[in-house]
Structures are given as C-alpha cells and as structure tokens.
Scaffold this active site. Structure first.
Site, PDB file in Angstrom:
ATOM      1  CB  SER A   1     -15.789 -54.847   0.466  1.00 38.04           C
ATOM      2  OG  SER A   1     -15.573 -53.857   1.459  1.00 38.04           O
TER       3      SER A   1
ATOM      4  CE1 TYR B   1     -15.702 -50.760  -3.440  1.00 32.92           C
ATOM      5  CE2 TYR B   1     -16.244 -50.850  -1.105  1.00 32.92           C
ATOM      6  CZ  TYR B   1     -15.433 -51.215  -2.160  1.00 32.92           C
ATOM      7  OH  TYR B   1     -14.358 -52.029  -1.929  1.00 32.92           O
TER       8      TYR B   1
END
Length: 283
Positions: free
Chosen positions: A175, A188
């Site tokens: 990401s 995350y």
C-alpha cells in the site's frame, strides 16, 4: 471542502461487499488477452472482490486457472467465479481465514490436487480499522490486523513454496501507506511496511531458486474495504486529494499484478510498483 467523487455510503462490517457498492468497482480487463499466463495456475487471496477480483478475471483472460481464497463473502465470490469461467478458465473457491496457518496449508493442497500445479501466488487479503490515537488500538485489533495482513502472507508463501518451480512468481499487495503512513491507520500502515520488507527479503532468499518476488503498492482504490472502513462523508471524498483527483479502479491495479506475475517482468525481483494516481513516494 474536498470534492465528492462517489455517492456517500457506508457498510457496517468487514470485509465489505462489492454487491452493495454504488457505483460498482470496475474490475473487467480493458484489453484482449495474449496468453501471458497460458497453462498456469494462480492462488489469489482476497480473490472474491476488489483488487483480487480484478486480478482473477485478468489472469483468466491471460490463460490461468484460479484458486480464489476469500473469508466469507459468498455472493461476491460466486460472481468472481462466474467471471473467470466466462473467460474460459476454471475457478476453485476456497472459503476461510488466511490468518489460520492450517487453512493456508489446506488451501494450497486443494489447489494442487485440483489443478496439478501452482505457478503464481498473489497475497492480497487485508483488513483495516481506523483509530485516531495509537492508544485506541486494542491488543485484539493489533493481533488480528497483523495476522491477516502479514502473517497470512507468510503462511501462504510457506505452503506454496514446495510447489513453486523455477520462473514462478509471488506478488504481494502492499500500500502507499507503507511509504507515507496514514495517521488514522497506524497498525494497517505498519503491516504494509512489513509487506514491503518481506518482499525485498524473500526476493533475495529465493533468487537462487529462480522464483521472483515483487509487490504492488496501490494508492486509494475503489474497493469494498473503503465503505467498510470509513464513514459516508469520507467515502464520498475518497481519492479526491490525489493528483488525478479520483480513486483508482481495481482493473487499474490488476495490470501491475499481471506484469509481475508473467514472464514480461523476468528481470524484476524485490521491486514495488505504485499505481496511486500520481503520488510520488519512495523517491
């Protein structure tokens, strides 16, 4: 005020459902296939929807049979299965939790039993839970986020390795948050940074075996994870702050996974591609 790019909406459970999104994400490939994965077999985690679905349909168009690992979204999974079959390829649905090592072992065994081989592993399943303060992250959330987002990648890789031969490929979904962080997605972001490091380390570890390991680090992409994570106002503005002023679609990311999975990227390993709408990261 940030521009609205999608209708306000919210789903109150993770993982989200693609069938409940409006507009639906665009997962269909944009171009005809060219046999880039002809005769190959791929396992895709999170393969029922979002980026996983787009990868599944694109890989099928390029000639691969698919094992689609998903948590519990049966309707989304059946839609993806039908889309793979419409491309003339086979799909095996595998329902379970990638944070469970035994499930990961069984998923690979079932894949090899069904198709006789394994050539590509796409580690893609993920979860995220926003918290404004690091002190708001409970031990249970921390453990679950890491168990899904990085432990699952390791478990699937361990299970797949005995079946991967020279020229096989592992593609991990990281990401943009691995590079710039996200103030409300602390755990995350940490897992996505771990995925980048895991990709780099594993690429060196497997180089002598001729197995390539790369990653894709998407920016804001219109997937079920978004309405399942944020409130309606944030969902409506999702992606508007990118240079391209919109979120990306899953089929704009899957092409990166395909490139790294096929022989066109035969001289790439330990690398990360960045489909993120023009944001400069890692420079």
């Amino acid at each position: 005020m940030t521009d609205q790019v999608n209708p306000p909406q919210q789903q109150h459970r993770q993982p989200g459902r693609e069938t409940e999104m409006h507009p639906n994400p665009d997962y269909m490939p944009k171009f005809p296939g060219n046999g880039r994965l002809a005769g190959k077999v791929a396992v895709i985690t999170g393969g029922d929807s979002g980026i996983g679905r787009a990868c599944a349909v694109l890989f099928a168009r390029e000639g691969a049979d698919l094992a689609l690992v998903y948590l519990e979204e049966d309707e989304d999974a059946r839609i993806t299965e039908a889309a793979v079959r419409a491309e003339g390829q086979q799909a095996l649905l595998l329902r379970g939790d990638v944070s469970d090592q035994q499930f990961c072992d069984d998923a690979v065994k079932k894949t090899v039993a069904r198709f006789g081989r394994l050539d590509v592993l796409v580690n893609n399943a993920a979860e995220q839970h926003p918290r404004e303060e690091v002190t708001d992250i409970t031990p249970e959330q921390l453990q679950k986020t890491f168990a899904t987002n990085i432990f699952g990648y390791v478990y699937l890789t361990q299970a797949a390795l005995p079946h991967l031969k020279k020229s096989a490929a592992i593609v991990n979904t990281a990401s943009v948050t691995a590079y710039r962080g996200s103030p409300a997605l602390l755990d995350y972001s940490a897992t996505k940074g771990a995925i980048v490091s895991f990709t780099r380390a594993l690429s060196g570890n497997l180089a002598d075996r001729g197995i390539r390991v790369n990653a894709v680090a998407p920016g804001p992409i219109w997937t079920p994870l978004i309405p399942a994570t944020f409130d309606a106002d944030k969902v409506a503005a999702f992606g508007a702050d990118q240079p391209m002023k919109r979120p990306g679609q899953p089929n704009e990311v899957a092409t990166c996974h395909l490139f790294l999975a096929c022989d066109e990227s035969s001289y790439l390993s330990g690398q990360v591609l960045h489909p993120n709408g023009g944001e400069i990261v890692g420079g």
